[in-house]
Motif scaffolding. Sequence first.
Motif, PDB file in Angstrom:
ATOM      1  N   LEU A 117       0.804  -1.221   0.000  1.00 25.75           N
ATOM      2  CA  LEU A 117       0.000   0.000   0.000  1.00 25.75           C
ATOM      3  C   LEU A 117       0.838   1.272   0.000  1.00 25.75           C
ATOM      4  CD1 LEU A 117      -2.628  -1.126   2.655  1.00 25.75           C
ATOM      5  CD2 LEU A 117      -2.846  -1.200   0.167  1.00 25.75           C
ATOM      6  N   LEU A 118       2.061   1.199   0.518  1.00 31.27           N
ATOM      7  CA  LEU A 118       2.924   2.379   0.610  1.00 31.27           C
ATOM      8  C   LEU A 118       4.018   2.318  -0.454  1.00 31.27           C
ATOM      9  CD1 LEU A 118       3.436   2.618   4.477  1.00 31.27           C
ATOM     10  CD2 LEU A 118       1.837   3.905   3.065  1.00 31.27           C
ATOM     11  N   PRO A 119       4.167   3.373  -1.250  1.00 30.53           N
ATOM     12  CA  PRO A 119       5.146   3.314  -2.338  1.00 30.53           C
ATOM     13  C   PRO A 119       6.606   3.295  -1.879  1.00 30.53           C
ATOM     14  CG  PRO A 119       4.167   5.493  -2.206  1.00 30.53           C
ATOM     15  CD  PRO A 119       3.437   4.624  -1.227  1.00 30.53           C
ATOM     16  N   VAL A 120       6.887   3.711  -0.664  1.00 27.51           N
ATOM     17  CA  VAL A 120       8.287   3.779  -0.234  1.00 27.51           C
ATOM     18  C   VAL A 120       8.724   2.557   0.568  1.00 27.51           C
ATOM     19  CG1 VAL A 120       8.351   6.296  -0.249  1.00 27.51           C
ATOM     20  CG2 VAL A 120       7.689   5.099   1.830  1.00 27.51           C
ATOM     21  N   MET A 121       7.848   1.596   0.738  1.00 27.50           N
ATOM     22  CA  MET A 121       8.193   0.403   1.518  1.00 27.50           C
ATOM     23  C   MET A 121       8.102  -0.822   0.615  1.00 27.50           C
ATOM     24  SD  MET A 121       6.585  -0.552   5.154  1.00 27.50           S
ATOM     25  CE  MET A 121       6.878  -2.096   5.933  1.00 27.50           C
ATOM     26  N   PRO A 122       9.108  -1.698   0.670  1.00 25.10           N
ATOM     27  CA  PRO A 122       9.084  -2.866  -0.211  1.00 25.10           C
ATOM     28  C   PRO A 122       8.028  -3.886   0.226  1.00 25.10           C
ATOM     29  CG  PRO A 122      10.926  -3.024   1.300  1.00 25.10           C
ATOM     30  CD  PRO A 122      10.295  -1.676   1.526  1.00 25.10           C
ATOM     31  N   THR A 123       7.639  -4.723  -0.698  1.00 25.66           N
ATOM     32  CA  THR A 123       6.668  -5.781  -0.423  1.00 25.66           C
ATOM     33  C   THR A 123       7.323  -7.147  -0.524  1.00 25.66           C
ATOM     34  OG1 THR A 123       4.882  -4.440  -1.298  1.00 25.66           O
ATOM     35  CG2 THR A 123       4.484  -6.797  -1.181  1.00 25.66           C
TER      36      THR A 123
END
Length: 142
Positions: free
Chosen positions: A43-49
């Motif tokens: 959901l957050l663009p700055v955190m990896p999945t």
Amino acid sequence: MTFNPRRCKQSPLVWSAGMNRTKRTVYFLLGWLMVALGFIGALLPVMPTTIFLILAAWCFSRSSPRFEKWLLEHPVFGPTLVHWREHGAIPKRVKLLACCGMALGYAMFFYFARPSPLLGGIVALFFIACAAYVVSRPSVAA
């Protein structure tokens, strides 16, 4: 793509009845923490999945074959995890998203934190090394 344990380089189910219950519980809880972080990262663009889900699958392989199977057969995240397990590969689309996410993360860090040149350089080198690792992995079709 469904998960086929016979095609994996590493054994997906390392769990054994002889493993200490406390150790299995720790791996299980860490697995769910990694799943939570991975879903937040989606959901957050700055955190990896993906890295969190790879770690979750690894933790579940040592604690819960049921949840490992669930994660590897997940309709959205499963194919990427299976590609990683079987080939150490990252789809080209995921490589592009990862590198763009790292660039965006660094830009936000630099803009909002206003780091010293030394800290900015260290963080930049870290992101460059991570991007180089991602780009150097084999590619598969997304």
